[in-house]
Write a protein that holds these residues in place. Structure first.
Motif, short mmCIF file in Angstrom:
data_model
loop_
_atom_site.label_atom_id
_atom_site.label_comp_id
_atom_site.label_asym_id
_atom_site.label_seq_id
_atom_site.Cartn_x
_atom_site.Cartn_y
_atom_site.Cartn_z
N TYR A 1 11.30 2.83 5.20
CA TYR A 1 10.80 2.54 3.85
C TYR A 1 10.14 3.77 3.22
N VAL A 2 9.42 4.52 4.02
CA VAL A 2 8.80 5.75 3.49
C VAL A 2 9.88 6.70 2.98
N GLU B 1 0.83 -1.21 0.00
CA GLU B 1 0.00 0.00 0.00
C GLU B 1 0.86 1.26 0.00
N LEU B 2 1.98 1.22 0.69
CA LEU B 2 2.91 2.35 0.64
C LEU B 2 3.41 2.57 -0.78
N GLY C 1 11.08 8.19 -0.94
CA GLY C 1 11.18 9.61 -1.24
C GLY C 1 10.03 10.45 -0.74
N LEU C 2 9.20 9.92 0.16
CA LEU C 2 8.09 10.68 0.72
C LEU C 2 8.51 11.36 2.02
N GLU D 1 14.86 9.57 15.34
CA GLU D 1 15.99 8.70 15.04
C GLU D 1 15.70 7.80 13.83
N TYR D 2 14.44 7.39 13.69
CA TYR D 2 14.07 6.51 12.58
C TYR D 2 13.95 7.24 11.25
N GLY D 3 13.94 8.58 11.30
CA GLY D 3 13.88 9.35 10.06
C GLY D 3 12.69 10.25 9.91
N ALA D 4 11.88 10.41 10.96
CA ALA D 4 10.70 11.27 10.88
C ALA D 4 11.10 12.71 10.59
#
Length: 344
Positions: free
Chosen positions: A124-125, A94-95, A129-130, A156-159
């Motif tokens: 993964y997001v 879905e992503l 590239g989102l 830390e996870y990339g938010a």
């Protein structure tokens, strides 16, 4: 404090709860077009419980997320397109589909103390590239310090940003200020705020969050949403304008989207109302999904459903624990029965 907050319209996602997820793709397209014409910053689209939420458990939507995105994406020019994903509900497939259909942003939501389940999703997001935003749901259930720790994990996870979600509409302005200010001071990324109106404080709490440094805020046209609904978007835009904020959404255009486009699609049963039921959800601090079950078990056991909701709030129950309602109702019935016998 920013003078130009980013405004995110959730009518086509959180507002789906109010219509039992039955907006059609054509209706979504019409609403999205009106929001784009009003220069809304971001529009979020999906089932009310995010991508993959259309199910027997969460309610079947009128169409698939792909069909909704195909209808909405062509209607947006400068307005960005967001989708929601809850780990355990939404999938990688879905992503990928959302990214391929023009989504700019994916918001990843976890319970306020469960950010650690979201690492793979953020990575993964970002790989696709989102923009990746983290949402800490039911933020009234965690201390400000715990929320900061969880937000730091998401960072830390990339938010790119972390939102505090007042999912039950249970926070007071002082609670909002304390939580938002701590995150603003402790993070190097943006902080957002998402309010519900079960205590009638959605607009006030949103203004409090902005005062403390939040830079992005949510709302729904006509205040659609679970319980008594989300922050009413057209009211929020007007209040922000009066407060001196330089916001992108046009007040008249937002009002017209609510009055002329959305309203004819609704009936009296779908309009949010700050009634006793919604008040109790905010007062007890529980999800709206518990209300119907509390009523049923209250009738079955001869217990006031309000007492059941308060007890569940004290237990800090979360979505998926509806089975505890029967246990609470039975125990309260026994306790109240014993109290009556003692008085006799």
């Amino acid at each position: 404090m920013t003078n130009s907050p980013r405004v995110v319209d959730m009518t086509l996602r959180d507002g789906m709860h109010a219509v039992d997820h039955q907006f059609t793709p054509d209706q979504m397209a019409e609403i999205a077009g009106a929001l784009d014409a009003a220069d809304m910053d971001v529009v979020e689209v999906s089932h009310g419980d995010g991508m993959g939420g259309s199910s027997i458990n969460y309610g079947m939507a009128a169409a698939s997320t792909e069909e909704y995105l195909e209808a909405v994406a062509p209607q947006l020019s400068d307005t960005e397109l967001s989708v929601l994903l809850l780990p355990g509900i939404g999938t990688v497939e879905e992503l990928d589909m959302a990214a391929d259909h023009g989504a700019d942003i994916c918001r990843i939501a976890t319970h306020a103390t469960e950010a650690d389940i979201s690492q793979d999703h953020f990575e993964y997001v970002k790989e696709r590239g989102l923009e990746a935003n983290g949402l800490l749901m039911l933020s009234h259930m965690a201390t400000p310090e715990t929320l900061l720790e969880q937000a730091q994990l998401m960072e830390e996870y990339g938010a790119d940003a972390v939102y505090l979600m007042d999912s039950a509409g249970a926070l007071l302005p002082g609670d909002v200020r304390e939580r938002v200010s701590l995150l603003v001071d402790g993070l190097d990324i943006d902080v957002g705020f998402h309010a519900h109106n079960n205590l009638g404080l959605a607009v006030g709490n949103t203004l409090a969050a902005l005062d403390e440094g939040a830079v992005t805020v949510d709302g729904c046209l006509r205040g659609l949403g679970a319980g008594s609904g989300n922050t009413q978007m057209e009211v929020l835009v007007g209040a922000l304008d009066r407060a001196g904020y330089d916001v992108s959404p046009d007040l008249y255009g937002t009002m017209d989207a609510a009055e002329e486009v959305l309203l004819p699609m609704l009936d009296d049963d779908t309009m949010p109302e700050l009634d006793n039921d919604s008040l109790m959800l905010g007062y007890a601090g529980v999800y709206s999904s518990f209300l119907r079950h509390a009523r049923r078990e209250g009738k079955r056991y001869g217990v006031d459903p309000r007492d059941i909701l308060v007890e569940l709030g004290e237990m800090e129950v979360v979505g998926g624990q509806e089975d505890l309602i029967t246990d609470v109702a039975e125990r309260l019935a026994e306790e109240q029965g014993n109290a009556v016998e003692a008085d006799d």
